[in-house]
Design a protein around this motif. Structure first.
Motif, mmCIF file in Angstrom:
data_model
loop_
_atom_site.group_PDB
_atom_site.id
_atom_site.type_symbol
_atom_site.label_atom_id
_atom_site.label_comp_id
_atom_site.label_asym_id
_atom_site.label_seq_id
_atom_site.Cartn_x
_atom_site.Cartn_y
_atom_site.Cartn_z
ATOM 1 N N UNK B 118 0.801 -1.231 0.000
ATOM 2 C CA UNK B 118 0.000 0.000 0.000
ATOM 3 C C UNK B 118 0.825 1.269 0.000
ATOM 4 N N UNK B 119 2.128 1.127 -0.220
ATOM 5 C CA UNK B 119 2.976 2.324 -0.242
ATOM 6 C C UNK B 119 3.077 2.917 -1.650
ATOM 7 N N UNK B 120 3.266 2.039 -2.650
ATOM 8 C CA UNK B 120 3.377 2.545 -4.019
ATOM 9 C C UNK B 120 2.785 1.539 -4.986
ATOM 10 N N UNK B 121 2.087 2.074 -5.992
ATOM 11 C CA UNK B 121 1.484 1.212 -7.006
ATOM 12 C C UNK B 121 2.548 0.413 -7.741
ATOM 13 N N UNK B 122 3.651 1.085 -8.048
ATOM 14 C CA UNK B 122 4.710 0.420 -8.799
ATOM 15 C C UNK B 122 5.221 -0.792 -8.018
ATOM 16 N N UNK B 123 5.473 -0.562 -6.734
ATOM 17 C CA UNK B 123 5.961 -1.666 -5.903
ATOM 18 C C UNK B 123 4.934 -2.788 -5.840
ATOM 19 N N UNK B 124 3.670 -2.432 -5.621
ATOM 20 C CA UNK B 124 2.665 -3.484 -5.467
ATOM 21 C C UNK B 124 2.425 -4.251 -6.772
ATOM 22 N N UNK B 125 2.473 -3.557 -7.914
ATOM 23 C CA UNK B 125 2.308 -4.286 -9.176
ATOM 24 C C UNK B 125 3.505 -5.175 -9.495
ATOM 25 N N UNK B 126 4.625 -4.927 -8.835
ATOM 26 C CA UNK B 126 5.777 -5.825 -8.982
ATOM 27 C C UNK B 126 5.609 -7.093 -8.140
#
Lengths: 337, 337, 337
Positions: B118-126
């Motif tokens: 829930x911190x960054x979309x980029x991180x979560x989509x990874x």
């Protein structure tokens, strides 16, 4: 054919049902291992802590060839809501209206533990969680201790009394209150006294002033005593209560007169530390009188070591019987002959 | 031969694979009990809470003759680190670089739940946790809900649509946002919409302004729709979205435009309490339109009782299908014919 | 006939017993699946966290056809008291005097994990929890890591050394201290060094000043070394210790000189961050020297990635051997031929 749709209370269980469960418990005690529940699954839901219930149900299911899973709502599982019409914007994320029908699709039988809310006697005697669970269930529901009942314990206690050849008619059963640092639910006290009355025994509830059973419970016990020819009195006179007793069963419970008011209850309870059972309590009893307790027990607060470690104690046997009677309950609710 | 090396996402699963899993799910629904997984062990790792997933996997494994164990890192097990090169002087005491190869020596297949950071979309989509787990695995890995996917739920939902005989091509599937007191992950919304697109349906994502799917997800859905001949639009017009709908699937998710910023997200969400589904939402839909939700659901916050308890609701059936499709996934990942 | 009444320590296990367990571990490694423990139940009690122990025992029991249950006192189960004569008016609601006899009625064998109290060396070397558990047990007790021992780990490590064909007599085993952000128990360091001495190896304990083993442990190791013809020295000279080593086994432990005094212990430990093992440590060792650690390990705090991910590391193999040796322990304590 199944004996039981659910196993909620000994009160709901017909006389023939209790005898059949006890007979079956003896059978599985003699022949503990089988494959009759191969492929069957027991779901166990603990809204409160457990040692005996969790481990004896998981062991019992395995010994019968089946399997089980454990859920602890509020810990590794979402908290549960039970109120119809609730607006669920608080802590609880899951309603029993979904949880129970869903779990009944995965499990063949479901056990649920839900202690008393402790806010109001009326609410707790309505058994809100157990009732909600039952009303949404499509599989048998087992009561693993509810607000005011604990039928698995009561049935194990009945078997323990049978094992000890303590008479029903004419047997003197004393349920005594004891001091405890916390205000405890009525469940085991209610279940044990109802069981003794149902078994036809002469029940004396021994408790300090202010700890009389509430009318809802007294009525239940009287009704069971009437069916079986048993009797029921309450007293705060230790000597009179114990006179000629076969059994001293000990449990603490919060004052029904101060229910939902922990501050005034604590003040009433504070001076009662001498309600800690020691060997002297048994002087007026029969020489062979036994000591019973459902466990866990706070040693030297409720009961002295000399009693728990002495020859009168049947607490380990009581817990052992949990395994046997619960296997009987599983077989009967699952309709396995 | 094994159909699947891992079960991470329907996106990774070939068309033939999905059809085979669904066929197999029907088989195990008809014949639930077998011994085909005798001696096989499923390890279940929950970094987040679970009711359905835990119990349906444990029950399913048992019904197939196998067994399972459950780990909850951070509770009864050490917290987990996933970052390569981390200097582990904080809370986490165990790295997935050890945990996963170790568990793959004990279990034949491993399921892992790890919600979005829930911190960054980029991180979560990874998909940082799922990717780390997969890269160190020597046994099949099952995704029990990850940052932006929940393939077990999506497959159960597909089966539910099949059970209901709702068409793929020409079927109108509305995924609607709903209010929730907390900012929730995208996982189920992503999985359900991707599934509908993959099934060839006409997908409408209905959501307030500020809740449009992020480009990473929109691209995934468009790609699936293209494969299958489905379509995908987004709108905030409730009436237009619901017009002629076969299915209303409801889920809340945090605003992708305010991802990782819970304060501004809460401000955006606060006035949207009227995004609580009631029967009136279905007026423009087909008379037989069904209501779907993955559970747990906050009653009268996301959805009114009248819908959940009414004839449109398929939420219990969806959860029931979790058991059947997951047993199919277990059989296919374990290579059991 | 049963080889073992309990499995508390390799020190208690006769030489023939260790060899028989290791031979049996090889057998179950080759033929992992059987039905020999059908209907048997293992109870697992974790007073502290676990990953490997919990999952490998549950998996191992299942692979042998048996079943298991897990209790975590203080979490989903009541906290436990072990002191005889305690007045139980604090947190603990359950005494081992009841808990253990009760659980021994449900389970055929019981495993218990209870880490060191960390208050006094004398108390911890008396193994208060394990001793209390054993003294009330009516079934075999397995030590799942106690105050100063971890025999399941030690036996798995012995098997790992055998697998690697590292000699007993003449084998050079270095146990090195490493930095850790917390003061840790002595259990694994004690178990590994005792194991190496018992296996007849030349044991060097490498540690900073202030971290010498306490006399209770040094005496135990010397006694084992004497039986087997092994040797035992301590040093803080890294180069001398590693000279010609076959094995570097790494573990952190709190300073025995500051036991029970975490503030002064932390001050002693703070400047020792360079006790983090990297590849340079192995220069004086044999080229084929292996690296061992019991896991979990804090990467780049105790050991650098280059070692853990390099060819010397046997940490995954060690953990894998836990499964095989524990299945052997189960078979021998349950008397299954």
């Amino acid at each position: 054919m199944k004996l039981l749709p659910h196993f909620s209370s000994l009160v709901d269980t017909p006389d023939g049902g209790i005898q059949r469960l006890l007979a079956r418990a003896l059978e599985v005690e003699r022949n503990p291992i089988s494959e009759v529940l191969r492929g069957r699954v027991l779901g166990l839901v603990f809204l409160n802590p457990s040692l005996r219930t969790l481990s004896s149900f998981q062991a019992g299911m395995a010994q019968l060839g089946g399997s089980s899973f454990v859920l602890t709502p509020g810990q590794a599982t979402w908290g549960w809501e039970i109120r119809d019409g609730a607006v669920m914007d608080g802590i609880a994320a899951e309603h029993v209206r979904e949880a129970i029908p869903v779990l009944c699709q995965y499990a063949d039988v479901l056990g649920v533990r839900a202690f008393a809310g402790g806010r109001s006697l009326e609410e707790d005697f309505a058994e809100p969680v157990l009732s909600a669970v039952r009303s949404h269930a499509t599989k048998p529901i087992l009561n693993l201790e509810s607000a005011v009942d604990h039928p698995c314990q009561a049935l194990a206690d009945w078997k323990t009394l049978d094992d000890e050849q303590i008479p029903g008619k004419g047997g003197r059963f004393v349920l005594s209150w004891a001091y405890h640092p916390k205000p405890l639910p009525l469940a085991v006290a209610a279940a044990a006294s109802t069981m003794a009355a149902r078994r036809g025994m002469d029940l004396t509830v021994l408790r300090p002033e202010g700890y009389a059973f509430p009318p809802e419970l007294a009525q239940r016990i009287r009704s069971e005593a009437k069916k079986s020819g048993g009797s029921y009195v309450e007293t705060s006179d230790r000597r009179a209560a114990m006179d000629g007793a076969h059994v001293l069963y000990v449990k603490s419970w919060q004052s029904p007169a101060h229910y939902g008011d922990p501050t005034s209850e604590a003040a009433l309870r504070a001076p009662l530390r001498d309600w800690c059972i020691d060997e002297s309590w048994f002087r007026p009893a029969r020489p062979t009188a036994i000591f019973m307790h459902c466990l866990p027990v706070r040693r030297n607060v409720k009961v002295r070591d000399e009693v728990l470690d002495g020859p009168r104690s049947r607490v380990i046997r009581q817990a052992g019987n949990r395994l046997h009677v619960q296997k009987a309950v599983l077989l009967e609710t699952l309709g396995v002959r």
